[in-house]
Write a protein that holds these residues in place. Structure first.
Motif, PDB file in Angstrom:
ATOM      1  N   MET A   1       3.633  17.596 -12.021  1.00 30.08           N
ATOM      2  CA  MET A   1       2.994  16.502 -11.270  1.00 30.08           C
ATOM      3  C   MET A   1       4.045  15.646 -10.578  1.00 30.08           C
ATOM      4  O   MET A   1       5.118  15.406 -11.131  1.00 30.08           O
ATOM      5  CB  MET A   1       2.185  15.630 -12.219  1.00 30.08           C
ATOM      6  N   SER A   2       3.696  15.172  -9.426  1.00 33.86           N
ATOM      7  CA  SER A   2       4.680  14.383  -8.685  1.00 33.86           C
ATOM      8  C   SER A   2       4.671  12.935  -9.166  1.00 33.86           C
ATOM      9  O   SER A   2       3.754  12.492  -9.847  1.00 33.86           O
ATOM     10  CB  SER A   2       4.347  14.416  -7.192  1.00 33.86           C
ATOM     11  N   LYS A   3       5.713  12.245  -8.784  1.00 27.30           N
ATOM     12  CA  LYS A   3       5.852  10.836  -9.145  1.00 27.30           C
ATOM     13  C   LYS A   3       4.675  10.022  -8.597  1.00 27.30           C
ATOM     14  O   LYS A   3       4.248   9.042  -9.192  1.00 27.30           O
ATOM     15  CB  LYS A   3       7.165  10.304  -8.578  1.00 27.30           C
ATOM     16  N   ARG A   4       4.181  10.475  -7.439  1.00 29.89           N
ATOM     17  CA  ARG A   4       3.098   9.735  -6.781  1.00 29.89           C
ATOM     18  C   ARG A   4       1.857   9.656  -7.641  1.00 29.89           C
ATOM     19  O   ARG A   4       1.073   8.729  -7.530  1.00 29.89           O
ATOM     20  CB  ARG A   4       2.712  10.444  -5.487  1.00 29.89           C
ATOM     21  N   ILE A   5       1.641  10.664  -8.448  1.00 33.59           N
ATOM     22  CA  ILE A   5       0.460  10.659  -9.306  1.00 33.59           C
ATOM     23  C   ILE A   5       0.770  10.025 -10.649  1.00 33.59           C
ATOM     24  O   ILE A   5       0.000   9.233 -11.172  1.00 33.59           O
ATOM     25  CB  ILE A   5      -0.058  12.101  -9.518  1.00 33.59           C
TER      26      ILE A   5
ATOM     27  N   LEU B 139       3.155 -10.183  -7.138  1.00 39.05           N
ATOM     28  CA  LEU B 139       3.721 -10.257  -5.794  1.00 39.05           C
ATOM     29  C   LEU B 139       4.922  -9.321  -5.674  1.00 39.05           C
ATOM     30  O   LEU B 139       5.066  -8.575  -4.703  1.00 39.05           O
ATOM     31  CB  LEU B 139       4.134 -11.697  -5.502  1.00 39.05           C
ATOM     32  N   VAL B 140       5.772  -9.332  -6.697  1.00 39.48           N
ATOM     33  CA  VAL B 140       6.961  -8.478  -6.690  1.00 39.48           C
ATOM     34  C   VAL B 140       6.548  -7.006  -6.713  1.00 39.48           C
ATOM     35  O   VAL B 140       7.042  -6.193  -5.916  1.00 39.48           O
ATOM     36  CB  VAL B 140       7.873  -8.807  -7.896  1.00 39.48           C
ATOM     37  N   VAL B 141       5.601  -6.663  -7.605  1.00 42.12           N
ATOM     38  CA  VAL B 141       5.141  -5.277  -7.705  1.00 42.12           C
ATOM     39  C   VAL B 141       4.574  -4.819  -6.355  1.00 42.12           C
ATOM     40  O   VAL B 141       4.927  -3.759  -5.835  1.00 42.12           O
ATOM     41  CB  VAL B 141       4.063  -5.132  -8.806  1.00 42.12           C
ATOM     42  N   GLY B 142       3.725  -5.664  -5.778  1.00 45.52           N
ATOM     43  CA  GLY B 142       3.141  -5.331  -4.484  1.00 45.52           C
ATOM     44  C   GLY B 142       4.205  -5.169  -3.414  1.00 45.52           C
ATOM     45  O   GLY B 142       4.162  -4.238  -2.606  1.00 45.52           O
ATOM     46  N   GLY B 143       5.182  -6.085  -3.424  1.00 49.93           N
ATOM     47  CA  GLY B 143       6.262  -6.039  -2.437  1.00 49.93           C
ATOM     48  C   GLY B 143       7.055  -4.749  -2.528  1.00 49.93           C
ATOM     49  O   GLY B 143       7.334  -4.090  -1.518  1.00 49.93           O
ATOM     50  N   VAL B 144       7.387  -4.355  -3.768  1.00 55.96           N
ATOM     51  CA  VAL B 144       8.165  -3.128  -3.983  1.00 55.96           C
ATOM     52  C   VAL B 144       7.372  -1.920  -3.492  1.00 55.96           C
ATOM     53  O   VAL B 144       7.891  -1.057  -2.766  1.00 55.96           O
ATOM     54  CB  VAL B 144       8.542  -2.969  -5.478  1.00 55.96           C
ATOM     55  N   ALA B 145       6.074  -1.884  -3.857  1.00 51.67           N
ATOM     56  CA  ALA B 145       5.237  -0.761  -3.428  1.00 51.67           C
ATOM     57  C   ALA B 145       5.171  -0.687  -1.903  1.00 51.67           C
ATOM     58  O   ALA B 145       5.305   0.392  -1.319  1.00 51.67           O
ATOM     59  CB  ALA B 145       3.831  -0.921  -4.006  1.00 51.67           C
ATOM     60  N   TRP B 146       5.031  -1.830  -1.278  1.00 47.47           N
ATOM     61  CA  TRP B 146       4.933  -1.883   0.176  1.00 47.47           C
ATOM     62  C   TRP B 146       6.223  -1.374   0.832  1.00 47.47           C
ATOM     63  O   TRP B 146       6.210  -0.574   1.747  1.00 47.47           O
ATOM     64  CB  TRP B 146       4.648  -3.322   0.597  1.00 47.47           C
ATOM     65  N   LEU B 147       7.356  -1.831   0.276  1.00 47.46           N
ATOM     66  CA  LEU B 147       8.650  -1.388   0.796  1.00 47.46           C
ATOM     67  C   LEU B 147       8.800   0.125   0.700  1.00 47.46           C
ATOM     68  O   LEU B 147       9.275   0.783   1.628  1.00 47.46           O
ATOM     69  CB  LEU B 147       9.778  -2.044   0.000  1.00 47.46           C
ATOM     70  N   GLN B 148       8.368   0.682  -0.457  1.00 44.37           N
ATOM     71  CA  GLN B 148       8.438   2.127  -0.670  1.00 44.37           C
ATOM     72  C   GLN B 148       7.668   2.871   0.420  1.00 44.37           C
ATOM     73  O   GLN B 148       8.168   3.816   1.029  1.00 44.37           O
ATOM     74  CB  GLN B 148       7.828   2.485  -2.035  1.00 44.37           C
TER      75      GLN B 148
END
Lengths: 177, 177
Positions: A1-5, B139-148
């Motif tokens: 499984m990929s990291k995305r999942i 906010l930090v979690v969301g920010g990191v995900a968005w950056l990714q």
């Protein structure tokens, strides 16, 4: 499984796990900051005798139970049998008659029995506020020094008596002698 | 400042011998406390006009009743709650305010009895840290995900070097033949 999942799956499972633990946690988690503190001071009339003044000193001296009840409180009736049983065991049970009318409270005791050693009459909930009472019924266990060792909010049932209150009383009494 | 006896639960431990003396002392203190409590004898109803000596007292009262939680109707402050407990708490806040207690002393009085829970604005401390930090954490979690996501898209855009035949195929698809 990929990291995305894997990552979102792990997060979702984590959140679900937290919620599950939250559901399993014992209810009635209202904090009782008075546990471990001395019984708060009060001065009230005795329910049976308006001339007699009761204070917290009247409740202190042995391992004891302090119950908060009222004649209008249905769930107090449910737990009343347990106080009768405990009184027969020899544990002193004191109580506050909370936001009640004297004649109705006395009538209640006539009908359901009076297992209480002393009853402080608290129609204005003065002592209630000092003791951090939310609503009837509430129950405290005091040790011989008058320190509050346990507080139960809401009606006690056989399980609370068997698993919490009785073992605690026995432990405190054993420590006393 | 006799009223300070009210503020803290009695701290003394009782040795059996000293009980009588302490009992007498306690009775005197309680009598004094009782006199203070007697001032506005009944609970304060919602919107009841109140008299204050100073504007600062009025302000303190109305700030406090909006910051204290009615512990039996947990989504309401004692300012708006019709519960009897809230009325008693309003009365106590009023008494303590006109007796000259500071805002913090009143809050301390209530938290001693009902726990931090009584404060609508919980203090920043160890067990409430998550509560305070979680919005920023999210906010930090969301920010990191968005950056990714943004970074991945940029990479994909940068890697779009197709061969000549692939580009021609793409053109054909776009034209729709």
């Amino acid at each position: 499984m990929s990291k995305r999942i894997v990552i979102p799956l792990a997060l979702a499972l984590g959140v679900l796990g937290l919620l599950y633990v939250g559901l399993q946690m014992e209810d009635g988690g209202l904090p009782s900051p008075l546990v471990g503190k001395p019984a708060p001071p009060f001065e009230l009339e005795s329910l049976h005798d308006p001339e007699e003044r009761l204070t917290e000193a009247d409740f202190i001296g042995q391992v004891a139970i302090v119950n908060v009840w009222a004649s209008w409180c249905d769930s107090c009736r449910l737990e009343h049998q347990h106080w009768r049983a405990l009184a027969q065991r020899g544990t002193p049970i004191y109580s506050f008659n909370y936001r009640d009318r004297r004649e109705q409270a006395l009538r209640y005791l006539e009908v359901f029995g009076d297992p209480f050693e002393k009853i402080a009459f608290d129609p204005q909930a003065d002592a209630g506020l000092e003791w951090g009472v939310y609503a009837t019924p509430e129950t405290y266990v005091l040790d011989a020094e008058g320190i509050i060792r346990y507080k139960h909010i809401g009606p006690v049932d056989a399980r609370v008596i068997q698993e919490k209150i009785l073992p605690l009383i026995e432990e405190l009494e054993a420590g006393q002698s | 400042m006799i009223g300070r006896a009210l503020l803290r639960p009695a701290q003394h431990h009782r040795a059996p011998g000293a009980l009588a003396g302490l009992r007498a002392l306690g009775a005197v203190l309680l009598l004094l406390a009782g006199v203070l409590v007697a001032a506005p004898a009944t609970a304060i109803s919602i919107g009841q006009p109140l008299e204050f000596e100073t504007e600062a007292q009025r302000e303190q009262y109305y700030t406090l009743v909006r910051e204290l939680r009615c512990t039996v109707c947990q989504t309401e402050t004692i300012y708006e709650s019709p519960a009897p407990l809230a009325a008693d708490m309003r009365r106590r806040v009023y008494q303590m305010t006109i007796e000259g207690y500071s805002k913090n002393e009143v809050i301390e009085f209530m938290t001693h009895r009902y726990g931090d829970f009584v404060r609508y604005r919980p203090p920043l401390q160890f067990n409430t840290a998550l509560l305070w930090v979680s919005p920023f954490l999210l906010l930090v979690v969301g920010g990191v995900a968005w950056l990714q996501v943004v970074r991945r898209r940029q990479q994909m855009a940068a890697h779009s070097d197709l061969t000549e035949s692939e580009r021609r195929a793409l053109e054909r698809f776009r034209r729709g033949d």
